[in-house]
Structure formats: C-alpha cells, structure tokens
Scaffold this motif. Structure first.
Motif, mmCIF file in Angstrom:
data_model
loop_
_atom_site.group_PDB
_atom_site.id
_atom_site.type_symbol
_atom_site.label_atom_id
_atom_site.label_comp_id
_atom_site.label_asym_id
_atom_site.label_seq_id
_atom_site.Cartn_x
_atom_site.Cartn_y
_atom_site.Cartn_z
ATOM 1 N N PRO A 119 -5.553 4.141 -16.282
ATOM 2 C CA PRO A 119 -5.225 3.967 -14.870
ATOM 3 C C PRO A 119 -4.821 2.514 -14.601
ATOM 4 O O PRO A 119 -5.317 1.589 -15.252
ATOM 5 N N PRO A 120 -3.903 2.309 -13.662
ATOM 6 C CA PRO A 120 -3.481 0.933 -13.378
ATOM 7 C C PRO A 120 -4.610 0.124 -12.743
ATOM 8 O O PRO A 120 -5.470 0.669 -12.056
ATOM 9 N N LYS A 121 -4.601 -1.152 -13.024
ATOM 10 C CA LYS A 121 -5.513 -2.088 -12.361
ATOM 11 C C LYS A 121 -4.677 -2.810 -11.312
ATOM 12 O O LYS A 121 -3.790 -3.582 -11.656
ATOM 13 N N ILE A 122 -4.950 -2.522 -10.052
ATOM 14 C CA ILE A 122 -4.145 -3.076 -8.969
ATOM 15 C C ILE A 122 -4.865 -4.271 -8.364
ATOM 16 O O ILE A 122 -6.015 -4.177 -7.963
ATOM 17 N N THR A 123 -4.175 -5.388 -8.346
ATOM 18 C CA THR A 123 -4.672 -6.615 -7.751
ATOM 19 C C THR A 123 -3.626 -7.100 -6.768
ATOM 20 O O THR A 123 -2.436 -7.066 -7.065
ATOM 21 N N SER A 124 -4.058 -7.528 -5.609
ATOM 22 C CA SER A 124 -3.080 -8.037 -4.649
ATOM 23 C C SER A 124 -3.559 -9.374 -4.111
ATOM 24 O O SER A 124 -4.738 -9.708 -4.173
ATOM 25 N N GLY A 125 -2.634 -10.132 -3.606
ATOM 26 C CA GLY A 125 -2.962 -11.436 -3.047
ATOM 27 C C GLY A 125 -1.746 -12.052 -2.398
ATOM 28 O O GLY A 125 -0.649 -11.494 -2.429
ATOM 29 N N ASP A 179 0.827 -1.210 0.000
ATOM 30 C CA ASP A 179 0.000 0.000 0.000
ATOM 31 C C ASP A 179 0.860 1.258 0.000
ATOM 32 O O ASP A 179 0.568 2.217 -0.716
ATOM 33 N N GLU A 180 1.930 1.259 0.779
ATOM 34 C CA GLU A 180 2.831 2.413 0.826
ATOM 35 C C GLU A 180 3.508 2.618 -0.523
ATOM 36 O O GLU A 180 3.638 3.756 -0.999
ATOM 37 N N SER A 181 3.921 1.554 -1.170
ATOM 38 C CA SER A 181 4.539 1.654 -2.488
ATOM 39 C C SER A 181 3.562 2.255 -3.499
ATOM 40 O O SER A 181 3.934 3.123 -4.291
ATOM 41 N N ASN A 182 2.316 1.804 -3.480
ATOM 42 C CA ASN A 182 1.304 2.347 -4.392
ATOM 43 C C ASN A 182 1.063 3.827 -4.123
ATOM 44 O O ASN A 182 0.910 4.622 -5.055
ATOM 45 N N ARG A 183 1.053 4.220 -2.847
ATOM 46 C CA ARG A 183 0.849 5.621 -2.483
ATOM 47 C C ARG A 183 2.012 6.482 -2.999
ATOM 48 O O ARG A 183 1.805 7.528 -3.621
ATOM 49 N N VAL A 184 3.240 6.014 -2.791
ATOM 50 C CA VAL A 184 4.418 6.754 -3.248
ATOM 51 C C VAL A 184 4.440 6.839 -4.774
ATOM 52 O O VAL A 184 4.724 7.898 -5.345
ATOM 53 N N SER A 185 4.117 5.746 -5.443
ATOM 54 C CA SER A 185 4.098 5.736 -6.917
ATOM 55 C C SER A 185 3.080 6.736 -7.459
ATOM 56 O O SER A 185 3.373 7.487 -8.399
ATOM 57 N N ALA A 186 1.884 6.751 -6.880
ATOM 58 C CA ALA A 186 0.844 7.688 -7.330
ATOM 59 C C ALA A 186 1.289 9.128 -7.111
ATOM 60 O O ALA A 186 1.052 10.002 -7.964
ATOM 61 N N LYS A 187 1.958 9.391 -6.005
ATOM 62 C CA LYS A 187 2.454 10.743 -5.710
ATOM 63 C C LYS A 187 3.495 11.173 -6.743
ATOM 64 O O LYS A 187 3.465 12.306 -7.235
ATOM 65 N N ILE A 188 4.397 10.265 -7.108
ATOM 66 C CA ILE A 188 5.424 10.576 -8.104
ATOM 67 C C ILE A 188 4.790 10.866 -9.459
ATOM 68 O O ILE A 188 5.173 11.822 -10.145
ATOM 69 N N VAL A 189 3.812 10.059 -9.855
ATOM 70 C CA VAL A 189 3.129 10.272 -11.140
ATOM 71 C C VAL A 189 2.508 11.661 -11.166
ATOM 72 O O VAL A 189 2.622 12.383 -12.162
ATOM 73 N N GLN A 190 1.868 12.062 -10.061
ATOM 74 C CA GLN A 190 1.243 13.389 -10.003
ATOM 75 C C GLN A 190 2.291 14.497 -9.986
ATOM 76 O O GLN A 190 2.187 15.464 -10.744
ATOM 77 N N GLU A 191 3.291 14.378 -9.127
ATOM 78 C CA GLU A 191 4.305 15.431 -8.984
ATOM 79 C C GLU A 191 5.119 15.637 -10.260
ATOM 80 O O GLU A 191 5.506 16.760 -10.573
ATOM 81 N N GLU A 192 5.380 14.556 -10.973
ATOM 82 C CA GLU A 192 6.184 14.634 -12.197
ATOM 83 C C GLU A 192 5.322 14.802 -13.451
ATOM 84 O O GLU A 192 5.837 14.768 -14.563
ATOM 85 N N ASN A 193 4.003 14.941 -13.253
ATOM 86 C CA ASN A 193 3.059 15.150 -14.349
ATOM 87 C C ASN A 193 3.187 14.060 -15.418
ATOM 88 O O ASN A 193 3.325 14.336 -16.616
ATOM 89 N N LEU A 194 3.150 12.817 -14.976
ATOM 90 C CA LEU A 194 3.324 11.669 -15.876
ATOM 91 C C LEU A 194 2.001 11.048 -16.334
ATOM 92 O O LEU A 194 1.997 10.002 -16.959
ATOM 93 N N GLN A 195 0.883 11.685 -16.029
ATOM 94 C CA GLN A 195 -0.414 11.109 -16.383
ATOM 95 C C GLN A 195 -0.551 10.827 -17.877
ATOM 96 O O GLN A 195 -1.151 9.827 -18.257
ATOM 97 N N GLN A 196 0.006 11.686 -18.721
ATOM 98 C CA GLN A 196 -0.102 11.479 -20.170
ATOM 99 C C GLN A 196 0.699 10.261 -20.632
ATOM 100 O O GLN A 196 0.364 9.634 -21.627
ATOM 101 N N ALA A 197 1.770 9.942 -19.911
ATOM 102 C CA ALA A 197 2.576 8.768 -20.267
ATOM 103 C C ALA A 197 1.868 7.478 -19.869
ATOM 104 O O ALA A 197 2.205 6.406 -20.359
ATOM 105 N N LEU A 198 0.889 7.604 -18.987
ATOM 106 C CA LEU A 198 0.111 6.443 -18.516
ATOM 107 C C LEU A 198 -1.358 6.703 -18.822
ATOM 108 O O LEU A 198 -2.128 7.100 -17.949
ATOM 109 N N PRO A 199 -1.771 6.494 -20.074
ATOM 110 C CA PRO A 199 -3.129 6.890 -20.486
ATOM 111 C C PRO A 199 -4.247 6.112 -19.799
ATOM 112 O O PRO A 199 -5.359 6.609 -19.690
#
Length: 71
Positions: free
Chosen positions: A52-58, A30-50
C-alpha cells in the motif's frame, strides 16, 4: 485534475518507486488520492501494487524549476 501542478516519479533503488505530486491545496490532493484509489480498485490493479502507498503531505517550502526546452 483541479489544482494539479506537477508529478515526479523516481526509482531510488531496488525497484521501490517514489512519487511527488504538487497540488494547489490539500483538498485537491485529497481528491486526487480518492480518484487514484478508485481507479486501482475498478481496474483491479492491486496485484501490480503489492505494497500500500505511504502518503505524506506537507507545505512546499521552496522550489526552482528551469524552463524545459524541447520536452
């Protein structure tokens, strides 16, 4: 990243990427996903990732990895 045990990135077909991340606990994941989402927003990478990720855990049920030599 605390609890991080590995990362694999695949391109199965047609430019679609699939990744697998291995963490000790779901809290570490969960912490990794939170940090990754923050980096995508801060670095304005949304256009590079058209799409949204589908996150599955198990729970990892089995694994076997050879020793890597010369990597």
């Amino acid at each position: 990243m605390p609890g991080f045990n590995g990362y694999f990135l695949f391109e199965p077909a047609n430019g679609v990427l699939t990744s697998i991340s291995l963490f000790e606990t779901s809290s570490d994941l969960d912490e990794s996903n939170r940090v990754s989402a923050k980096i995508v927003q801060e670095e304005n990478l949304q256009q590079a990732l058209p799409n949204p990720p589908k996150i599955t855990s198990g729970k990892l049920m089995a694994h076997k990895m050879p020793e890597f030599v010369g990597v």
